[in-house]
Design an enzyme around this catalytic site. Structure first.
Site, mmCIF file in Angstrom:
data_model
loop_
_atom_site.group_PDB
_atom_site.id
_atom_site.type_symbol
_atom_site.label_atom_id
_atom_site.label_comp_id
_atom_site.label_asym_id
_atom_site.label_seq_id
_atom_site.Cartn_x
_atom_site.Cartn_y
_atom_site.Cartn_z
ATOM 1 N N GLY A 255 -15.974 -53.391 -48.149
ATOM 2 C CA GLY A 255 -15.148 -54.902 -47.343
ATOM 3 C C GLY A 255 -14.016 -54.276 -47.237
ATOM 4 N N GLY B 235 -9.464 -31.566 -15.104
ATOM 5 C CA GLY B 235 -8.494 -32.200 -16.137
ATOM 6 C C GLY B 235 -8.490 -31.825 -17.253
ATOM 7 N N ALA B 236 -10.090 -31.826 -17.749
ATOM 8 C CA ALA B 236 -9.892 -31.277 -18.652
ATOM 9 C C ALA B 236 -9.410 -29.814 -19.342
ATOM 10 C CB ALA B 236 -11.168 -30.569 -19.264
#
Length: 516
Positions: A171, A406-407
């Site tokens: 929880g 882009g990496a």
């Protein structure tokens, strides 16, 4: 009643707290393969160093028979001790009392300890083994969790916060560990989930066990909640001690230096054999890390989650350093959603606690695919980009073999703020591999040729000679030097030593808005 009578009564009450509610309660804990709260603290802290606070606190709840059950300590042990001689604050749920469940008094003890840790500027370790909110106390128990959450958030990036899962955590209780810097779990005894198996079964009809729903291996491999997983409590707590030795006490300090017998100028001759020249051949980057760091010793973080990127804490010349490395042995080292998230979180932790970052690059790009695009690779990849761009600690990039598109930018290139960038000879730094680039640039020439394969091979060679090598980047100042692989360790140590006094003034703002 004399003072000595009072002392005798006090000693008896404190013995009772350590002994637990009944001898059977301690036996049941041991039968599950679990230590008691006090035994765990004794394993974690230096011998004789722990000072307990509020061991005699009791709840004041009424109803449901609570008036008749008011044990000292109220199911949690709180205090401070030392680990390797350095102060650490600790709280440990005592499952023998109310199942370690959290009520008003229990929460108040934790709140007080968290405030003390923040005031003293020392790490906080929670040893979690509790049944969640104490149902008999209703909303007071829930409010207690709220107080913990807000303190976790307020202390984030200020003091190291480590959660050790040694039992059930269900929880709302699961959210405090999720807010901390590192989560440890022990197989077979620790579980974390928001809704338990019975609720899952009732709502979805799926049959799951506690272990398959939220066990240690699930959170180590699938969810990424657990940074470290162990088979027993003793080895788990030993690794907590090791992690603490690599971290500073707070964000105003640097991690402690540990003198090493590994010479800073040691040549790394094995590098010539560890990394194949062929960019398509896999290898284990962990072997590269071991060759670089002091005594070949490093601590992988989230080792079994997103294994296509390796994040680890180690030492170089005795100083703590964070290492982020593409792993060519898994998915060719390509970046995907989980790898970007994993590396981004690690970079942020290192930056929070003044740990320099070394990035080892061998990346073919971002993983293509419908599931990646629809899953939000743009947003998740931006998390890693943001983390690097925002980091102010010393940052050194080392390109081992290939760095495409882009990496390459995202893996702490000079253009996003790396202080220094080094590359090995025979590297490929480009928008894409020569094969793909030639197909795009020279497509018409290849299609019109009498011998397309010969022309394709020729164009690939031309493109590689013109752009796909480290000297092209070095000529433009995007790589600071092309180095002999055998001098990698000494080069990194010299660079980090120079950057040790780096000071970067952050912009004036309340906070940034990173992609979430």
């Amino acid at each position: 009643m004399t003072i000595m009578d009072g002392v005798t009564e006090l000693a008896a009450r404190k013995r009772a707290v350590r002994a637990g509610a009944t001898p059977d309660a301690t036996r049941r804990q041991h039968d599950k393969g679990k230590l008691t709260a006090y035994e765990r603290i004794e394993v974690l802290c230096d011998p004789g160093s722990f000072h307990e606070i509020e061991p005699l606190r009791r709840h004041r709840a009424t109803g449901f028979g609570m008036e008749a059950r008011r044990p000292d300590g109220d199911g949690v042990v709180t205090g401070w001790g030392t680990v390797h001689g350095r102060r650490v604050f600790v709280y440990a749920h005592d499952f023998r009392s109310f199942g370690g469940s959290l009520g008003e008094a229990h929460a108040a003890k934790i709140h007080k300890l968290m405030d003390l840790a923040a005031a003293a500027g020392a790490p906080l370790v929670s040893l979690n083994d509790g049944a969640g909110a104490r149902i008999q106390e209703g909303v007071s128990a829930l409010a207690g969790y709220g107080g913990i959450f807000v303190r976790n958030t307020r202390n984030s990036g200020v003091i190291p916060q480590i959660s050790v899962m040694l039992g059930p955590c269900a929880g709302g209780a699961a959210y405090s560990p999720a807010l901390t810097d590192f989560v440890f779990m022990v197989r077979g005894v620790a579980q974390m989930f928001v809704t338990g198996p019975s609720v899952v079964r009732a709502v979805t009809g799926a049959e799951v066990t506690h272990e398959s729903l939220g066990g240690a291996d699930v959170h180590a491999t699938a969810s990424g909640v657990a940074a470290f997983v162990h088979d027993d409590e003793e080895s788990c707590l030993a690794d907590v001690r090791h992690l603490l030795s690599l971290l500073p006490a707070n964000n105003r300090e640097t991690p402690p230096r540990v003198p090493s017998g590994d010479p800073p100028g040691r040549r790394t001759d094995r590098m010539l054999d560890l990394v194949p020249a062929d960019p398509s051949r896999p290898y284990d980057v962990c072997d590269v890390i071991a060759e670089l760091v002091d005594d070949a010793e490093f601590l992988p973080v989230h080792e079994n989650w997103a294994p296509n990127v390796v994040c680890a804490l180690a030492r170089l010349d005795g100083h703590s350093v964070g290492i982020v490395a593409n792993q060519p042995a898994v998915m060719a080292g390509g970046l995907d959603i989980h790898a970007a998230e994993k590396a981004a979180g690690f970079v942020q932790i290192c930056d929070s606690f003044n740990i320099p970052i070394v990035t080892l690059v061998d990346v073919p790009g971002f993983l293509p695919g419908l599931d990646q695009e629809h899953g939000g690779i743009i947003r998740h990849g931006a998390k890693l980009l943001y983390a690097y761009c925002d980091a102010t600690v010393p940052r050194v990039q080392l390109i081992l073999r290939k760095a495409y598109g882009g990496a390459y930018i995202v893996m702490d290139s000079r253009s996003v703020g790396a202080d220094l960038s080094f590359a090995w000879p025979r590297n490929e730094i480009a928008v894409m591999g020569a094969e793909g680039a030639a197909e795009v640039i020279f497509r018409r020439d290849i299609e019109a040729a009498d011998d397309p394969e010969q022309v394709r091979a020729q164009k690939i060679k031309e493109y590689r000679a013109a752009l796909v090598h480290p000297f092209h980047a070095a000529e433009r100042g995007l790589v600071d030097d092309v180095i002999d692989p055998r001098e990698t360790r000494s080069t990194l140590i010299a660079a980090l030593e120079m950057l040790r006094t780096k000071h970067a003034e952050p912009p004036s703002r309340k906070h940034g808005n990173p992609p979430m």
